[in-house]
Design a protein around this motif. Sequence first.
Motif, PDB file in Angstrom:
ATOM      1  N   VAL A  10       0.929  -1.392   0.131  1.00  0.00           N
ATOM      2  CA  VAL A  10       0.290  -0.238  -0.073  1.00  0.00           C
ATOM      3  C   VAL A  10       0.859   1.451   0.537  1.00  0.00           C
ATOM      4  O   VAL A  10       0.950   2.365  -0.723  1.00  0.00           O
ATOM      5  CB  VAL A  10      -0.874  -0.400   1.655  1.00  0.00           C
ATOM      6  N   PHE A  11       1.844   1.242   0.726  1.00  0.00           N
ATOM      7  CA  PHE A  11       3.155   3.296   1.036  1.00  0.00           C
ATOM      8  C   PHE A  11       3.925   2.745   0.378  1.00  0.00           C
ATOM      9  O   PHE A  11       3.877   3.819  -0.679  1.00  0.00           O
ATOM     10  CB  PHE A  11       2.692   3.082   2.795  1.00  0.00           C
ATOM     11  N   ALA A  13       3.574   0.839  -2.784  1.00  0.00           N
ATOM     12  CA  ALA A  13       2.924   1.846  -4.927  1.00  0.00           C
ATOM     13  C   ALA A  13       2.343   3.170  -4.496  1.00  0.00           C
ATOM     14  O   ALA A  13       2.980   3.892  -5.158  1.00  0.00           O
ATOM     15  CB  ALA A  13       1.472   0.806  -4.226  1.00  0.00           C
ATOM     16  N   GLN A  14       1.868   3.550  -3.137  1.00  0.00           N
ATOM     17  CA  GLN A  14       2.029   5.236  -2.860  1.00  0.00           C
ATOM     18  C   GLN A  14       3.191   6.274  -3.057  1.00  0.00           C
ATOM     19  O   GLN A  14       3.155   7.390  -3.946  1.00  0.00           O
ATOM     20  CB  GLN A  14       0.826   5.549  -1.957  1.00  0.00           C
ATOM     21  N   PHE A  17       4.081   5.966  -7.044  1.00  0.00           N
ATOM     22  CA  PHE A  17       3.282   6.328  -7.674  1.00  0.00           C
ATOM     23  C   PHE A  17       3.289   7.898  -7.665  1.00  0.00           C
ATOM     24  O   PHE A  17       3.211   8.726  -8.817  1.00  0.00           O
ATOM     25  CB  PHE A  17       1.662   6.601  -7.606  1.00  0.00           C
ATOM     26  N   ARG A  18       3.754   9.140  -6.256  1.00  0.00           N
ATOM     27  CA  ARG A  18       3.763   9.697  -6.597  1.00  0.00           C
ATOM     28  C   ARG A  18       4.953  10.649  -6.999  1.00  0.00           C
ATOM     29  O   ARG A  18       5.230  12.014  -7.647  1.00  0.00           O
ATOM     30  CB  ARG A  18       4.248  10.578  -4.893  1.00  0.00           C
ATOM     31  N   VAL A  20       6.163   8.903  -9.670  1.00  0.00           N
ATOM     32  CA  VAL A  20       6.292   9.372 -10.764  1.00  0.00           C
ATOM     33  C   VAL A  20       5.488  10.263 -11.781  1.00  0.00           C
ATOM     34  O   VAL A  20       5.812  10.512 -12.710  1.00  0.00           O
ATOM     35  CB  VAL A  20       5.574   7.935 -11.163  1.00  0.00           C
ATOM     36  N   LEU A  21       4.914  10.646 -11.040  1.00  0.00           N
ATOM     37  CA  LEU A  21       2.699  11.481 -10.945  1.00  0.00           C
ATOM     38  C   LEU A  21       4.100  13.083 -10.797  1.00  0.00           C
ATOM     39  O   LEU A  21       3.973  14.201 -12.048  1.00  0.00           O
ATOM     40  CB  LEU A  21       2.327  11.838 -10.556  1.00  0.00           C
ATOM     41  N   MET A  24       5.922  13.161 -14.455  1.00  0.00           N
ATOM     42  CA  MET A  24       5.326  12.833 -15.407  1.00  0.00           C
ATOM     43  C   MET A  24       5.255  14.199 -15.257  1.00  0.00           C
ATOM     44  O   MET A  24       4.991  14.883 -16.402  1.00  0.00           O
ATOM     45  CB  MET A  24       3.975  11.905 -14.999  1.00  0.00           C
ATOM     46  N   SER A  25       4.500  15.557 -14.006  1.00  0.00           N
ATOM     47  CA  SER A  25       4.503  16.440 -13.913  1.00  0.00           C
ATOM     48  C   SER A  25       5.083  17.369 -14.219  1.00  0.00           C
ATOM     49  O   SER A  25       5.246  18.291 -14.364  1.00  0.00           O
ATOM     50  CB  SER A  25       3.009  16.776 -12.922  1.00  0.00           C
ATOM     51  N   ARG A  26       6.367  17.101 -14.253  1.00  0.00           N
ATOM     52  CA  ARG A  26       7.453  17.695 -14.196  1.00  0.00           C
ATOM     53  C   ARG A  26       8.808  17.428 -15.302  1.00  0.00           C
ATOM     54  O   ARG A  26       9.672  16.730 -14.639  1.00  0.00           O
ATOM     55  CB  ARG A  26       8.413  18.557 -13.028  1.00  0.00           C
ATOM     56  N   THR A  53       3.941  -0.716  -9.141  1.00  0.00           N
ATOM     57  CA  THR A  53       2.549   0.835  -8.889  1.00  0.00           C
ATOM     58  C   THR A  53       1.927   0.393 -10.459  1.00  0.00           C
ATOM     59  O   THR A  53       0.638   1.269  -9.360  1.00  0.00           O
ATOM     60  CB  THR A  53       3.377   1.888  -8.898  1.00  0.00           C
ATOM     61  N   LEU A  54       2.268   0.338 -11.110  1.00  0.00           N
ATOM     62  CA  LEU A  54       1.328   0.773 -12.230  1.00  0.00           C
ATOM     63  C   LEU A  54       0.424  -0.274 -13.282  1.00  0.00           C
ATOM     64  O   LEU A  54      -0.663  -0.229 -13.243  1.00  0.00           O
ATOM     65  CB  LEU A  54       2.114   1.645 -12.750  1.00  0.00           C
ATOM     66  N   ASP A  56      -1.108  -3.922 -13.779  1.00  0.00           N
ATOM     67  CA  ASP A  56      -1.443  -5.139 -13.012  1.00  0.00           C
ATOM     68  C   ASP A  56      -2.184  -6.131 -14.275  1.00  0.00           C
ATOM     69  O   ASP A  56      -2.104  -5.851 -14.919  1.00  0.00           O
ATOM     70  CB  ASP A  56      -2.387  -4.970 -11.685  1.00  0.00           C
TER      71      ASP A  56
ATOM     72  N   GLU B  14      -6.784  -1.496  -3.544  1.00  0.00           N
ATOM     73  CA  GLU B  14      -5.336  -0.741  -4.574  1.00  0.00           C
ATOM     74  C   GLU B  14      -5.807  -1.790  -6.031  1.00  0.00           C
ATOM     75  O   GLU B  14      -5.054  -0.397  -6.881  1.00  0.00           O
ATOM     76  CB  GLU B  14      -3.949  -2.127  -4.142  1.00  0.00           C
ATOM     77  N   ARG B  18      -4.480   1.642  -8.462  1.00  0.00           N
ATOM     78  CA  ARG B  18      -3.379   1.407  -9.723  1.00  0.00           C
ATOM     79  C   ARG B  18      -4.434   1.800 -11.323  1.00  0.00           C
ATOM     80  O   ARG B  18      -4.123   3.310 -11.697  1.00  0.00           O
ATOM     81  CB  ARG B  18      -2.916   0.538  -9.697  1.00  0.00           C
ATOM     82  N   ARG B  21      -4.736   5.716 -10.389  1.00  0.00           N
ATOM     83  CA  ARG B  21      -2.850   6.353 -11.354  1.00  0.00           C
ATOM     84  C   ARG B  21      -2.649   6.570 -12.909  1.00  0.00           C
ATOM     85  O   ARG B  21      -1.919   7.328 -13.299  1.00  0.00           O
ATOM     86  CB  ARG B  21      -2.523   5.792 -10.550  1.00  0.00           C
ATOM     87  N   LEU B  25      -1.693   9.787 -14.689  1.00  0.00           N
ATOM     88  CA  LEU B  25      -0.424   9.825 -15.297  1.00  0.00           C
ATOM     89  C   LEU B  25      -1.278  10.597 -16.967  1.00  0.00           C
ATOM     90  O   LEU B  25      -0.288  10.904 -17.394  1.00  0.00           O
ATOM     91  CB  LEU B  25       0.467   8.345 -15.330  1.00  0.00           C
ATOM     92  N   VAL B  28      -1.786  13.798 -17.387  1.00  0.00           N
ATOM     93  CA  VAL B  28      -0.925  14.426 -17.145  1.00  0.00           C
ATOM     94  C   VAL B  28      -0.217  15.269 -18.865  1.00  0.00           C
ATOM     95  O   VAL B  28       0.108  15.781 -18.848  1.00  0.00           O
ATOM     96  CB  VAL B  28       0.312  14.129 -16.292  1.00  0.00           C
ATOM     97  N   PRO B 217      -0.664  20.100 -15.908  1.00  0.00           N
ATOM     98  CA  PRO B 217       0.127  20.284 -15.651  1.00  0.00           C
ATOM     99  C   PRO B 217       0.883  21.209 -14.728  1.00  0.00           C
ATOM    100  O   PRO B 217       0.341  22.169 -15.398  1.00  0.00           O
ATOM    101  CB  PRO B 217       0.929  19.336 -15.985  1.00  0.00           C
ATOM    102  N   PRO B 218       1.740  21.644 -13.445  1.00  0.00           N
ATOM    103  CA  PRO B 218       2.517  22.897 -12.993  1.00  0.00           C
ATOM    104  C   PRO B 218       2.642  23.679 -14.387  1.00  0.00           C
ATOM    105  O   PRO B 218       3.156  23.122 -15.772  1.00  0.00           O
ATOM    106  CB  PRO B 218       3.483  22.844 -12.585  1.00  0.00           C
TER     107      PRO B 218
END
Lengths: 189, 280
Positions: A10-11, A13-14, A17-18, A20-21, A24-26, A53-54, A56, B14, B18, B21, B25, B28, B217-218
Amino acid sequence: MMRPGFADPVFQAQASFRAVLEAMSRPGRVQLLDLPLTPPAGLDPAMAAVLLTLADADTSLHLPAGAEDAAEWTRFHCGSPSAAVSEADFVLALDAVPVLSTLRQGTDEAPEQAATLICQVALLEEDRGWRLTGPGISGSHHLRVAGLPADFLQQWAAQRQAFPCGVDVILCAGHRIAALPRSVRIEEA
Amino acid sequence: MTHDPGYNFAYLDEGTKRMVRRAVLKAVSVPGHQVPFGAREMPLPYGWGTGGIQVTASILGPQDTLKVIDQGADDTTNAVSIRRFFSRVAGVRTTTRTRDATVIQTRHRIPEMPLREGQVLVYQVPMPEPLFRLEPRLSETRRMHALADYGLMHVKLYEDIARHGHVSTAYNYPVMVANRYLMSPSPIPAFDNPKMDNMPALQLFGAGREKKIYAVPPYTRVRSLDFEDHPFRPHRADAACAFCGARDSYLDEVVCDDRGGRMFICSDTDHCETRQEAAR
């Protein structure tokens, strides 16, 4: 023997993900993904974390030929059905990087159906090399990558013409990741 | 704080996280494009922020500090309920201070204080399709987005100007994201639109009933649609806040009695309280 995945699904993967996010956003900013993960030989910890994380059973995955340990580990932990390069949601590149245009591009109406290329590279640094501009970047970012094909920038420029279609790339090296969303422009610095 | 052991951390399982998430992505990487996702039933009705909650639940971690606002206020039903929901199912710290928050879920406002890198703004979106009043068929609007054919919206704005002398849209004012996609900013007042432009924080939008996620995105160009001779003008009530005296914040009009008495107060309660504290 099969090596374990996340000790805390759980943690971890979180946290992955953050990272990766954020990557991806910067685009071009390198994120540290420092998780206690012991993936099989041939798979960097960052890459293994991104996969756990991504990917499955709902996503198809293309694994390169060879690298049997990595493939077996990924199949076991992610349970993703395998697919051809041109069909897969996620395409893994360990040594040889497939040509971007051979991956699923999405359509103008559904660009989200394009593939994500997860790519293991030799080096990833916020340094002179490439100059990145576009959404997510104030001014420009610099990124140095070693281990991509020589004509990668030509491939990228060609795919930029087809925006919003195109492949998104997640680059992994050791414990570090960076991302190249299809919206970013890349040129030699 | 710990989370309720009867639920997975942050409520969603979970597999659902996923899926959300992956949608986030893709959203974004194509700024402004609406990505479909499999919205789940949440323990509150559609229209109460199910999309925003699913996005928040999928990004939230134990190190985050959550702020939830409803029309700018931290103390309204929707904001209090969602904040309590996450402090129960995720055990995260919550705050009403914009500056202390790492994740801000919002219904219909952007905080007055400029957001910074490291913060994520999650919008609750009732209707993600900016063209839906002009073209009800989603198959058609999808094609219009594919072709970047937004003439219909320009005609609508033109007709507003021809009829009223100005654009008659005070909230949910359509924006162009990164010069490509027409996007609904969710029903925030047009006053807030300029804050979306080049914002250092990441902006995510979740529409639960309509099952769409999109993102800005920013540092991304977000331009409110307008014409050269009728430039976009954000509207604000011409008054000062009755509590803190602010002349630059967005104001709510409050009716005080049945004899026409009224006052204007800041819609952003944290902004107003911070200013009152500073004045004391």
